[in-house]
Design a protein around this motif. Sequence first.
Motif, PDB file in Angstrom:
ATOM      1  N   CYS A 202     -59.134  36.581-102.511  1.00 19.43           N
ATOM      2  CA  CYS A 202     -58.388  35.241-102.483  1.00 19.43           C
ATOM      3  C   CYS A 202     -58.614  34.314-103.500  1.00 19.43           C
ATOM      4  CB  CYS A 202     -58.564  34.574-101.002  1.00 19.43           C
ATOM      5  SG  CYS A 202     -57.995  35.438 -99.641  1.00 19.43           S
ATOM      6  N   THR A 203     -59.762  34.302-104.152  1.00 15.96           N
ATOM      7  CA  THR A 203     -60.096  33.629-105.226  1.00 15.96           C
ATOM      8  C   THR A 203     -59.623  34.239-106.586  1.00 15.96           C
ATOM      9  OG1 THR A 203     -62.262  34.361-105.557  1.00 15.96           O
ATOM     10  CG2 THR A 203     -61.817  32.206-104.146  1.00 15.96           C
ATOM     11  N   GLY A 204     -60.066  35.614-106.589  1.00 16.07           N
ATOM     12  CA  GLY A 204     -59.424  36.323-107.600  1.00 16.07           C
ATOM     13  C   GLY A 204     -58.056  36.233-108.086  1.00 16.07           C
ATOM     14  N   LEU A 205     -57.372  36.068-107.016  1.00 15.86           N
ATOM     15  CA  LEU A 205     -55.583  36.300-107.297  1.00 15.86           C
ATOM     16  C   LEU A 205     -55.308  35.104-107.814  1.00 15.86           C
ATOM     17  CD1 LEU A 205     -54.692  37.785-103.903  1.00 15.86           C
ATOM     18  CD2 LEU A 205     -54.270  38.673-106.153  1.00 15.86           C
ATOM     19  N   THR A 206     -56.179  33.759-107.929  1.00 11.92           N
ATOM     20  CA  THR A 206     -55.739  32.680-108.547  1.00 11.92           C
ATOM     21  C   THR A 206     -55.394  32.828-109.940  1.00 11.92           C
ATOM     22  OG1 THR A 206     -57.233  31.329-106.898  1.00 11.92           O
ATOM     23  CG2 THR A 206     -56.517  30.289-108.966  1.00 11.92           C
ATOM     24  N   TRP A 207     -56.181  33.845-110.580  1.00 15.62           N
ATOM     25  CA  TRP A 207     -56.007  34.147-112.100  1.00 15.62           C
ATOM     26  C   TRP A 207     -54.790  35.179-112.133  1.00 15.62           C
ATOM     27  CZ3 TRP A 207     -60.777  32.880-110.515  1.00 15.62           C
ATOM     28  CH2 TRP A 207     -61.506  32.020-110.794  1.00 15.62           C
ATOM     29  N   SER A 208     -54.333  35.603-111.267  1.00 17.70           N
ATOM     30  CA  SER A 208     -53.559  36.617-111.285  1.00 17.70           C
ATOM     31  C   SER A 208     -51.979  36.142-111.169  1.00 17.70           C
ATOM     32  CB  SER A 208     -53.565  37.803-110.127  1.00 17.70           C
ATOM     33  OG  SER A 208     -54.903  38.604-110.398  1.00 17.70           O
ATOM     34  N   TYR A 209     -51.916  35.235-109.965  1.00 18.03           N
ATOM     35  CA  TYR A 209     -50.426  35.135-109.768  1.00 18.03           C
ATOM     36  C   TYR A 209     -50.175  33.530-109.807  1.00 18.03           C
ATOM     37  CZ  TYR A 209     -50.044  39.745-108.435  1.00 18.03           C
ATOM     38  OH  TYR A 209     -50.057  41.198-108.480  1.00 18.03           O
ATOM     39  N   GLY A 210     -49.192  32.757-110.430  1.00 18.11           N
ATOM     40  CA  GLY A 210     -49.019  31.413-110.346  1.00 18.11           C
ATOM     41  C   GLY A 210     -48.805  30.932-108.869  1.00 18.11           C
ATOM     42  N   TRP A 211     -47.790  31.707-108.334  1.00 21.91           N
ATOM     43  CA  TRP A 211     -47.418  31.416-106.793  1.00 21.91           C
ATOM     44  C   TRP A 211     -48.618  31.371-105.872  1.00 21.91           C
ATOM     45  CZ3 TRP A 211     -48.413  35.181-103.292  1.00 21.91           C
ATOM     46  CH2 TRP A 211     -48.496  36.417-103.777  1.00 21.91           C
ATOM     47  N   TRP A 212     -49.525  32.182-106.269  1.00 24.43           N
ATOM     48  CA  TRP A 212     -50.792  32.296-105.552  1.00 24.43           C
ATOM     49  C   TRP A 212     -51.605  31.006-105.728  1.00 24.43           C
ATOM     50  CZ3 TRP A 212     -52.367  35.880-101.731  1.00 24.43           C
ATOM     51  CH2 TRP A 212     -53.644  35.763-101.094  1.00 24.43           C
ATOM     52  N   ARG A 213     -51.794  30.560-106.809  1.00 24.14           N
ATOM     53  CA  ARG A 213     -52.575  29.496-107.342  1.00 24.14           C
ATOM     54  C   ARG A 213     -52.046  28.114-106.714  1.00 24.14           C
ATOM     55  NH1 ARG A 213     -53.025  31.043-112.045  1.00 24.14           N
ATOM     56  NH2 ARG A 213     -51.275  30.165-112.846  1.00 24.14           N
ATOM     57  N   ASP A 214     -50.667  28.188-106.821  1.00 26.37           N
ATOM     58  CA  ASP A 214     -49.957  26.944-106.128  1.00 26.37           C
ATOM     59  C   ASP A 214     -50.215  26.808-104.724  1.00 26.37           C
ATOM     60  OD1 ASP A 214     -49.111  26.289-108.848  1.00 26.37           O
ATOM     61  OD2 ASP A 214     -47.168  27.325-108.612  1.00 26.37           O
ATOM     62  N   GLY A 215     -50.288  27.905-104.082  1.00 21.62           N
ATOM     63  CA  GLY A 215     -50.300  28.167-102.525  1.00 21.62           C
ATOM     64  C   GLY A 215     -51.622  27.608-102.228  1.00 21.62           C
TER      65      GLY A 215
END
Length: 341
Positions: A202-215
Motif C-alpha cells: 500500500c505504501t509502495g504503490l504511492t510511487w507507482s500510481y498518481g490515483w493511488w497516491r491521491d486516494g
Amino acid sequence: MFKKTFFQIHWFLGITAGLILSIMGVTGAIYSYEPQILKWMNSDSYTVQVQERDKLSPAQLYQHFQNQNPEMKINSITVAQDPSASSTVNIVKEGARRGYNMMVNPYTAEVLPEIKGREFFQFVQQLHRNLTVGPVGKQITGACTLMLIFFVLSGLYLRWPKRHSIKQWLAVKPQLKGRNFIWDLHAVVGTWVVIFYLILACTGLTWSYGWWRDGMYKVLGVERPQPEMQANGGRGEGSERGPRGERGQRGEGREEAGMSPESISRALDQSWAGFSTQFAGKYSTVTFNLPKKPDGEMQLSFVDPVAQHERARNNATYNYRSAEFTEVQLYEDKKLNEKIM
C-alpha cells in the motif's frame, strides 16, 4: 470451482510476478541500509578531527566558497551538532537533479573526499523502482505490487480453515512430511507476513500510481503538499535523494531575484544566530536553504537530537529582518495521519 480458479491464478502469478517482487524485496532491503553503508565506507568524509574552536557558521562556509569560486551556485548548507560530523554544502551540478552534496570540514571548509558508493545505490534504487528500464519498468513493478495485494488476500482465502485456532493459523507443523510440510510452511509463514506485505504494497504503490497516491491522501484526510522549489532533500548527510524540490534550479532563481552574495551572507548570519538562540541543543542537523528571493525569509529544516526516523524533519521560516520565526512546524506536533503520509 471458484476456489480452484483462485488457486491457479495465485500459483501462476506467484512464479511470474513473484520473481519481480523478489528483486524488489532484495534491492529494497539493500537500499534501506544506504546511510549506514555509506558512512562505513566513507568515514573520512563523514567524520573529522574535533578542534578546540567553534565550527564555521553557514555564512562563513558560504563566504569561503564564494571567494574561492564565485561561479559556484550553492543551494543549501547543512551543519551538524556533533563536533566530529562534517558539514554539507549542496551545489548545482549538471545531471544531479537535486544537486550535489559536497562534504566539507566544518572547521576549515576543506572539501573532503567524494562519497564512494553513491552510484551503486542509485543503481539499486532504479532497479528497485523500475528495473532500470524507465517508465516500462515502473509499470511492471507497479503491477506486481498490485498482485502482491492479490497474493495476500487470495492466500488467506485459500487457507481459510474449517476450525479456527491460533495453532492452526500460526504454528508450523513439523509432523507433516514432504509436500504437505512445504505447503503448510508456505501457508503459515505467509500468514506471519500478511500485515507487513500489505503495508509494503500500500505504501509502495504511492510511487507507482498518481490515483493511488491521491486516494491515500484522501483516505487519511491529509492535504496533499504542493511541489516546492526547495534545496533540502529528505535525508541530508550526503544523500542526494529526498522528497522535495529540484535543487539544481535554485541558483538561477536567486540571480533573477537579484540576491547578491553579500545579502545572502547576511541572511545566513542572522538566521544562524536566531536559530542557535531558540533551538540550541535541540537539533542534530540543520539545513539552511539559501533564499530564493529578497523577501526577508529563510527556509530551514532541522532534525531532532533523536529522530523518530530519517524523514522526521522539522521545518521553519525565519524572518531575518525582524529577527523572529514566522512559522515553525515540528514533526512531533503532527497528527498520526500526517505522520503516516
